[in-house]
Design a protein around this motif. Structure first.
Motif, PDB file in Angstrom:
ATOM      1  N   ASN A 131      -9.178   1.743  -2.947  1.00 48.82           N
ATOM      2  CA  ASN A 131      -8.214   0.982  -2.172  1.00 48.82           C
ATOM      3  C   ASN A 131      -6.925   0.874  -2.972  1.00 48.82           C
ATOM      4  N   PRO A 132      -5.773   1.274  -2.396  1.00 46.33           N
ATOM      5  CA  PRO A 132      -4.530   1.282  -3.170  1.00 46.33           C
ATOM      6  C   PRO A 132      -4.201  -0.059  -3.817  1.00 46.33           C
ATOM      7  N   MET A 133      -4.359  -1.156  -3.066  1.00 45.66           N
ATOM      8  CA  MET A 133      -4.031  -2.467  -3.620  1.00 45.66           C
ATOM      9  C   MET A 133      -5.000  -2.849  -4.735  1.00 45.66           C
ATOM     10  N   GLN A 134      -6.294  -2.548  -4.532  1.00 45.15           N
ATOM     11  CA  GLN A 134      -7.279  -2.857  -5.566  1.00 45.15           C
ATOM     12  C   GLN A 134      -7.022  -2.014  -6.815  1.00 45.15           C
ATOM     13  N   PHE A 135      -6.628  -0.757  -6.604  1.00 45.95           N
ATOM     14  CA  PHE A 135      -6.288   0.129  -7.716  1.00 45.95           C
ATOM     15  C   PHE A 135      -5.148  -0.469  -8.539  1.00 45.95           C
ATOM     16  N   ALA A 136      -4.100  -0.925  -7.845  1.00 38.07           N
ATOM     17  CA  ALA A 136      -2.948  -1.517  -8.536  1.00 38.07           C
ATOM     18  C   ALA A 136      -3.345  -2.797  -9.261  1.00 38.07           C
ATOM     19  N   GLU A 137      -4.173  -3.617  -8.609  1.00 39.96           N
ATOM     20  CA  GLU A 137      -4.603  -4.869  -9.238  1.00 39.96           C
ATOM     21  C   GLU A 137      -5.455  -4.607 -10.474  1.00 39.96           C
ATOM     22  N   ASN A 138      -6.312  -3.577 -10.405  1.00 39.57           N
ATOM     23  CA  ASN A 138      -7.149  -3.239 -11.562  1.00 39.57           C
ATOM     24  C   ASN A 138      -6.290  -2.763 -12.737  1.00 39.57           C
ATOM     25  N   LEU A 139      -5.269  -1.961 -12.432  1.00 34.22           N
ATOM     26  CA  LEU A 139      -4.369  -1.526 -13.498  1.00 34.22           C
ATOM     27  C   LEU A 139      -3.613  -2.706 -14.090  1.00 34.22           C
ATOM     28  N   ALA A 140      -3.138  -3.585 -13.229  1.00 37.29           N
ATOM     29  CA  ALA A 140      -2.408  -4.761 -13.717  1.00 37.29           C
ATOM     30  C   ALA A 140      -3.311  -5.637 -14.570  1.00 37.29           C
ATOM     31  N   SER A 141      -4.582  -5.760 -14.158  1.00 41.51           N
ATOM     32  CA  SER A 141      -5.530  -6.568 -14.920  1.00 41.51           C
ATOM     33  C   SER A 141      -5.777  -5.980 -16.292  1.00 41.51           C
ATOM     34  N   SER A 142      -5.865  -4.638 -16.366  1.00 45.23           N
ATOM     35  CA  SER A 142      -6.098  -4.012 -17.670  1.00 45.23           C
ATOM     36  C   SER A 142      -4.911  -4.213 -18.593  1.00 45.23           C
ATOM     37  N   VAL A 143      -3.700  -4.289 -18.019  1.00 49.93           N
ATOM     38  CA  VAL A 143      -2.518  -4.553 -18.828  1.00 49.93           C
ATOM     39  C   VAL A 143      -2.554  -5.973 -19.375  1.00 49.93           C
ATOM     40  N   ARG A 144      -2.949  -6.934 -18.534  1.00 48.53           N
ATOM     41  CA  ARG A 144      -3.028  -8.327 -19.000  1.00 48.53           C
ATOM     42  C   ARG A 144      -4.071  -8.491 -20.082  1.00 48.53           C
ATOM     43  N   ASP A 145      -5.187  -7.737 -19.960  1.00 47.36           N
ATOM     44  CA  ASP A 145      -6.241  -7.842 -20.961  1.00 47.36           C
ATOM     45  C   ASP A 145      -5.785  -7.254 -22.303  1.00 47.36           C
TER      46      ASP A 145
ATOM     47  N   ASP B 213       0.825  -1.201   0.000  1.00 51.01           N
ATOM     48  CA  ASP B 213       0.000   0.000   0.000  1.00 51.01           C
ATOM     49  C   ASP B 213       0.864   1.258   0.000  1.00 51.01           C
ATOM     50  N   GLU B 214       1.895   1.280   0.837  1.00 44.72           N
ATOM     51  CA  GLU B 214       2.743   2.463   0.945  1.00 44.72           C
ATOM     52  C   GLU B 214       3.529   2.710  -0.335  1.00 44.72           C
ATOM     53  N   GLN B 215       3.966   1.655  -0.991  1.00 40.51           N
ATOM     54  CA  GLN B 215       4.678   1.818  -2.264  1.00 40.51           C
ATOM     55  C   GLN B 215       3.743   2.367  -3.339  1.00 40.51           C
ATOM     56  N   ILE B 216       2.508   1.888  -3.329  1.00 41.45           N
ATOM     57  CA  ILE B 216       1.523   2.380  -4.304  1.00 41.45           C
ATOM     58  C   ILE B 216       1.230   3.853  -4.056  1.00 41.45           C
ATOM     59  N   LYS B 217       1.072   4.227  -2.773  1.00 40.94           N
ATOM     60  CA  LYS B 217       0.807   5.630  -2.444  1.00 40.94           C
ATOM     61  C   LYS B 217       1.979   6.523  -2.847  1.00 40.94           C
ATOM     62  N   ALA B 218       3.197   6.044  -2.622  1.00 41.30           N
ATOM     63  CA  ALA B 218       4.375   6.817  -3.014  1.00 41.30           C
ATOM     64  C   ALA B 218       4.420   7.007  -4.528  1.00 41.30           C
ATOM     65  N   PHE B 219       4.080   5.957  -5.265  1.00 37.90           N
ATOM     66  CA  PHE B 219       4.033   6.050  -6.731  1.00 37.90           C
ATOM     67  C   PHE B 219       2.992   7.069  -7.172  1.00 37.90           C
ATOM     68  N   ILE B 220       1.820   7.050  -6.537  1.00 40.76           N
ATOM     69  CA  ILE B 220       0.750   7.979  -6.916  1.00 40.76           C
ATOM     70  C   ILE B 220       1.169   9.420  -6.661  1.00 40.76           C
ATOM     71  N   ARG B 221       1.802   9.670  -5.517  1.00 41.37           N
ATOM     72  CA  ARG B 221       2.270  11.034  -5.242  1.00 41.37           C
ATOM     73  C   ARG B 221       3.295  11.471  -6.281  1.00 41.37           C
TER      74      ARG B 221
END
Length: 228
Positions: free
Chosen positions: A214-228, A3-11
């Motif tokens: 949710n940061p983790m869900q956000f990252a998972e959704n982005l990763a899923s869109s890449v796989r699709d 979560d913290e890594q995702i938040k740092a990336f977003i900032r």
């Protein structure tokens, strides 16, 4: 990523750096700046046909010079990992604040205690009625700035609803100050408010509802869109 890594990336993905980290990026900023000046000049220029046609010819030559090189989209750069590795480069290409984007009005976002602020001057390309900024341009800065309220703590978010009340015409070619703050939270929903001022004149107010993700869900959704 945690979560913290995702938040740092977003900032980082919103940071507009004072200095570029390599020559290519610096050159892109320089080119974008020249195009930005040209964009606003073309809107109002009274140059005669011969000069305009010569300028068009030179621009076509410049286009031909750059066109052979790859121009991957933001999404393609996310898929290959570069967007995650260097988010500040892509922040600099955003269309509200990015210095590497030739259509950006170059809004500058800053923190001011519980509020955030944007200063911006809309030139010829953003004029609606003579001397007045197009209402859509004002709304776009409201949207960006209210998102910044939540981005400061690394919260991924999306706009659910945004409305604007225009009190007075917002003048073009003048420094404008936008301010935004959080009004309240209702679960994942965040209600925000923002104002636009020219000097002492309050020209517009915006109310919006954003949704925290949710940061983790956000990252998972982005990763899923890449796989699709």
């Amino acid at each position: 990523m945690t979560d913290e890594q995702i938040k740092a990336f977003i900032r980082r993905s919103w940071d507009i750096l004072d200095e570029t980290s390599d020559d290519d990026w610096g050159a892109k900023r320089q080119l974008a700046g020249a195009l930005r000046q040209l964009n606003h000049l073309v809107v109002c220029s009274s140059a005669p046909a011969a000069e305009l046609l010569e300028a068009a010819k030179r621009i076509e030559q410049a286009f031909a010079l750059i066109e052979p090189f790859a121009a991957p989209t933001f999404f393609e750069r996310f898929k290959d990992g570069d967007y995650v590795a260097r988010p500040e480069i892509y922040a600099d290409r955003s269309w509200i604040t990015g210095q590497s984007n030739p259509i950006s009005p170059l809004a500058v976002l800053t923190e001011n205690g519980a509020q955030v602020r944007a200063t911006v001057c809309f030139e010829n390309g953003y004029v609606g009625a003579p001397g007045w900024v197009h209402g859509g341009a004002v709304a776009s800065v409201f949207d960006q700035l209210m998102g910044f309220v939540l981005i400061r703590d690394g919260s991924p978010c999306v706009t659910a609803e945004l409305s604007v009340r225009y009190h007075h015409p917002t003048p073009s070619h003048q420094e404008l100050v936008f301010s935004a703050w959080m009004e309240r939270e209702e679960g994942r929903y965040v209600v925000l408010k923002a104002t636009c001022h020219h000097g002492d004149q309050h020209t517009a107010t915006s109310d919006a509802t954003f949704v925290r993700l949710n940061p983790m869900q956000f990252a998972e959704n982005l990763a899923s869109s890449v796989r699709d």
